[in-house]
Design a protein around this motif. Sequence first.
Motif, PDB file in Angstrom:
ATOM      1  N   ARG A   1      -0.367  -3.801  -1.397  1.00  0.00           N
ATOM      2  CA  ARG A   1       0.021  -2.644  -0.741  1.00  0.00           C
ATOM      3  C   ARG A   1       1.250  -2.933  -0.033  1.00  0.00           C
ATOM      4  NH1 ARG A   1      -2.508  -1.281  -4.499  1.00  0.00           N
ATOM      5  NH2 ARG A   1      -0.268  -0.660  -5.087  1.00  0.00           N
ATOM      6  N   SER A   2       2.023  -1.858   0.317  1.00  0.00           N
ATOM      7  CA  SER A   2       2.855  -1.852   1.230  1.00  0.00           C
ATOM      8  C   SER A   2       2.425  -1.638   2.613  1.00  0.00           C
ATOM      9  CB  SER A   2       4.223  -0.908   1.020  1.00  0.00           C
ATOM     10  OG  SER A   2       5.027  -1.176  -0.072  1.00  0.00           O
ATOM     11  N   ILE A   3       2.599  -2.514   3.559  1.00  0.00           N
ATOM     12  CA  ILE A   3       1.944  -2.568   4.931  1.00  0.00           C
ATOM     13  C   ILE A   3       3.118  -1.969   5.785  1.00  0.00           C
ATOM     14  CG2 ILE A   3       0.819  -3.805   6.675  1.00  0.00           C
ATOM     15  CD1 ILE A   3      -0.742  -3.404   4.230  1.00  0.00           C
ATOM     16  N   ARG A   4       2.645  -0.955   6.731  1.00  0.00           N
ATOM     17  CA  ARG A   4       3.655  -0.347   7.559  1.00  0.00           C
ATOM     18  C   ARG A   4       2.899  -0.382   9.206  1.00  0.00           C
ATOM     19  NH1 ARG A   4       4.224   2.617   2.903  1.00  0.00           N
ATOM     20  NH2 ARG A   4       6.222   2.371   2.002  1.00  0.00           N
ATOM     21  N   LYS A   5       2.046  -1.113   9.354  1.00  0.00           N
ATOM     22  CA  LYS A   5       1.549  -1.557  10.674  1.00  0.00           C
ATOM     23  C   LYS A   5       0.855  -2.795  10.649  1.00  0.00           C
ATOM     24  CE  LYS A   5      -0.280   3.077  12.514  1.00  0.00           C
ATOM     25  NZ  LYS A   5      -1.102   4.095  11.769  1.00  0.00           N
TER      26      LYS A   5
ATOM     27  N   GLY B   1      14.345  -0.678   1.868  1.00  0.00           N
ATOM     28  CA  GLY B   1      15.870  -0.170   1.315  1.00  0.00           C
ATOM     29  C   GLY B   1      16.497   0.247   2.542  1.00  0.00           C
ATOM     30  N   SER B   2      16.119   1.203   3.356  1.00  0.00           N
ATOM     31  CA  SER B   2      16.630   1.877   4.287  1.00  0.00           C
ATOM     32  C   SER B   2      17.487   1.016   5.237  1.00  0.00           C
ATOM     33  CB  SER B   2      15.855   2.939   4.940  1.00  0.00           C
ATOM     34  OG  SER B   2      14.469   2.505   5.067  1.00  0.00           O
ATOM     35  N   PRO B   3      16.848  -0.128   5.756  1.00  0.00           N
ATOM     36  CA  PRO B   3      17.586  -0.839   6.611  1.00  0.00           C
ATOM     37  C   PRO B   3      18.874  -1.219   6.231  1.00  0.00           C
ATOM     38  CG  PRO B   3      15.304  -1.417   6.604  1.00  0.00           C
ATOM     39  CD  PRO B   3      15.694  -0.580   5.455  1.00  0.00           C
TER      40      PRO B   3
END
Length: 208
Positions: free
Chosen positions: A42-46, A154-156
């Motif tokens: 899964r994508s991890i954001r923490k 992608g956003s950065p």
Amino acid sequence: MKKTLVTIGVLACMFASCQSKQETATTCNQENPVVSTIMARRSIRKYKPQPVEREKMDLILQCGINAPNGQNKQSWEVRVVDNPALLDEMKEAIAKGHPNMPAEMAKGCFRGAPTMVFIARDTKYDFSPYDCGLLAENMVLSAWSMGIGSVCLGSPVRFLTDNAECVPYLEKLGFSEGYELSLCVGFGYAEETPEAKPRDWGKVKYVD
Ligand SMILES: Cc1cc2nc3c(=O)[nH]c(=O)nc-3n(C[C@H](O)[C@H](O)[C@H](O)COP(=O)(O)O)c2cc1C
């Protein structure tokens, strides 16, 4: 009697759990480590604050550059930043370069990942975006198999390339002439366990 009911319950759960293709793949291929890694990632954001150990990153990067790629041109260049001070400077430059951006967005643009990988593509090769994507995918999957989380970002790419404040940091990454930043991937030890997001099996068809 109790044992029979439990057995029926377990079998019913197994049957129910295999009703959709997604769930079939998730629950019925646990014995195949590649499939289970793919399905569990899964994508991890923490993240925990410590960067990924460089020996482990080396292995993940080796998996990346062993991805299939057009004509074996290896139309990528890869830069790894695990210096927290430099990552903070980059986020500050993004904030300065986007005065209307909420401060939290700039601060969170790497999703808290302590190790950032910046991937540039060879603009002279039309298939280089795929090469870079496959490189990234090999990296996130090998990382997950080693207990390391990741998130493709992608956003950065946009935030680093659409303003003058970030130019010194792009220069510091030092990509060769003709290469442009194409994808960022954050790595680190997960501090969350997100649920799988649903996938649409209807987009897939066999054509006879
Ligand atoms: C090309 C690409 C760009 C992405 N950009 C971002 C991003 O800017 N921010 C973010 O939080 N996630 C980003 N993601 C992660 C996706 O949101 C995520 O992969 C998708 O929602 C599916 O969730 P999963 O990875 O947990 O299966 C990106 C993924 C890809 C492949």
